[in-house]
Write a protein that holds these residues in place. Structure first.
Motif, mmCIF file in Angstrom:
data_model
loop_
_atom_site.group_PDB
_atom_site.id
_atom_site.type_symbol
_atom_site.label_atom_id
_atom_site.label_comp_id
_atom_site.label_asym_id
_atom_site.label_seq_id
_atom_site.Cartn_x
_atom_site.Cartn_y
_atom_site.Cartn_z
ATOM 1 N N PHE A 37 -6.735 -6.980 3.756
ATOM 2 C CA PHE A 37 -5.853 -5.641 4.633
ATOM 3 C C PHE A 37 -6.167 -6.067 6.138
ATOM 4 O O PHE A 37 -6.988 -5.955 6.892
ATOM 5 C CB PHE A 37 -6.746 -4.459 4.573
ATOM 6 N N GLU B 22 -1.995 6.943 7.675
ATOM 7 C CA GLU B 22 -2.773 5.668 7.979
ATOM 8 C C GLU B 22 -4.344 6.206 8.180
ATOM 9 O O GLU B 22 -4.606 7.409 8.233
ATOM 10 C CB GLU B 22 -2.417 5.271 9.308
ATOM 11 N N GLU C 42 -10.719 -1.956 9.821
ATOM 12 C CA GLU C 42 -9.366 -2.315 9.973
ATOM 13 C C GLU C 42 -8.377 -1.112 9.785
ATOM 14 O O GLU C 42 -8.732 -0.261 8.867
ATOM 15 C CB GLU C 42 -9.145 -3.378 8.882
ATOM 16 N N LEU D 235 0.845 -1.148 -0.062
ATOM 17 C CA LEU D 235 0.014 -0.074 -0.047
ATOM 18 C C LEU D 235 0.890 1.127 0.077
ATOM 19 O O LEU D 235 1.755 1.469 1.011
ATOM 20 C CB LEU D 235 -0.764 0.271 1.296
ATOM 21 N N ILE E 41 -5.325 0.714 8.677
ATOM 22 C CA ILE E 41 -4.358 0.348 7.304
ATOM 23 C C ILE E 41 -3.458 1.461 7.461
ATOM 24 O O ILE E 41 -3.572 2.856 7.811
ATOM 25 C CB ILE E 41 -5.089 0.258 5.919
ATOM 26 N N ILE F 150 -0.041 -6.092 1.673
ATOM 27 C CA ILE F 150 -1.497 -6.479 1.322
ATOM 28 C C ILE F 150 -1.455 -7.800 0.663
ATOM 29 O O ILE F 150 -0.936 -8.164 -0.453
ATOM 30 C CB ILE F 150 -2.103 -5.483 0.639
ATOM 31 N N GLN G 206 2.410 -0.967 4.390
ATOM 32 C CA GLN G 206 2.216 -2.286 4.978
ATOM 33 C C GLN G 206 1.795 -3.266 3.520
ATOM 34 O O GLN G 206 1.389 -2.630 2.524
ATOM 35 C CB GLN G 206 0.733 -2.246 5.458
#
Length: 283
Positions: free
Chosen positions: A208, A22, A269, A4, A271, A277, A275
């Motif tokens: 995710f 985020e 969630e 991401l 995110i 995925i 991160q």
């Protein structure tokens, strides 16, 4: 695994977005600090939404989240600050507003806000906010058995695009003697790297964390990708290049870039940029 790389929340439909490190991914779309993607919308006197299709200068209305307000800036205008707290649903004025084929109730923001937006865009208009009692769902034709809530988006809670898809388009633009364009022309919420070009079209779901995000409908494109998001001025339209290879038969040949997505498992969630995925292909 995909990565991401970008998270963008658009508090006001068709205005500039806010790049985030985020956010919370909810069934209704991105959310940060209790503010949702496309929670506000600009409407005309009849309650119909305005967009960059007819008013490209909307791209220059730039939001910034502060402690208790949404700060708005536009060229040549004083700042405007809108309270983030929800008004009293029993006392606040409301309007019936229209987003494509959906008509729903929305909070009507005040006359000062209406005057500011009218001056910024150049036509009489008002700002409205999604009402907590309103309910709007993505088309069941594409979501199947899933009731997918959304606010004032064009139709789906999350728009996702692959970075390699833009690279592919830009390679074609450069070979045609045209300038490359940035991803913000397509206004996705989420951008993923480490996918092949347009691989997002063929994904069954993205993981995710504990949440599964499912692409359900290719995003058909209008004139907005021609608008320079930094100047609010339309330029050469990339659709003339895209039409040579991105027409989708399932959408009667519509030119598509990016995928509209819904949450099919999990909820809320957190995110973050960078991160990994998970990617499950549909074949």
């Amino acid at each position: 695994m995909a990565i991401l790389t970008d998270i963008t929340l658009y508090p006001i439909k068709s205005c500039a977005g806010i790049a985030l490190r985020e956010a919370t991914l909810t069934r209704a779309g991105l959310m940060t600090e209790q503010i949702y993607d496309r929670e506000w919308m600009v409407v005309d006197a009849a309650g119909r939404f305005l967009s960059q299709r007819e008013h490209p200068r909307m791209a220059l209305i730039t939001p910034r989240l502060k402690a208790n307000t949404l700060e708005l800036r536009a060229p040549g205008m004083l700042r405007l600050e809108i309270e983030l707290g929800l008004p009293d649903p029993e006392l606040a004025p409301t309007l019936a507003v229209q987003v494509w084929d959906d008509t729903l109730k929305a909070y009507d923001c005040d006359a000062v806000t209406a005057a500011w937006f009218s001056n910024a865009i150049g036509v009489p208009c008002r700002l409205v906010r999604f009402h907590p009692h309103a309910r709007r769902l993505a088309s069941r034709k594409w979501t199947g058995a899933v009731d997918a809530p959304t606010l004032f988006s064009d139709g789906y809670p999350v728009l996702l695009a692959g970075a390699a898809s833009l690279d592919d388009l830009n390679d074609r633009l450069l070979r045609a003697g045209r300038a490359a364009i940035p991803m913000n022309r397509f206004r996705p919420n989420l951008v993923l790297a480490d996918l092949a070009a347009f691989e997002e079209d063929y994904v069954e779901s993205f993981a995710f964390g504990a949440m599964a995000l499912k692409p359900v409908k290719p995003c058909s494109r209008c004139s907005i990708p021609a608008n320079d998001q930094a100047s609010g001025v339309p330029g050469p339209d990339p659709l003339d290049i895209l039409q040579s290879y991105r027409g989708k038969p399932e959408l009667d040949g519509a030119i598509c870039f990016g995928m509209n997505c819904i949450v099919v498992d999990g909820a809320d969630e957190r995110i973050r940029v960078g991160q990994e995925i998970g990617v499950e292909l549909a074949f």
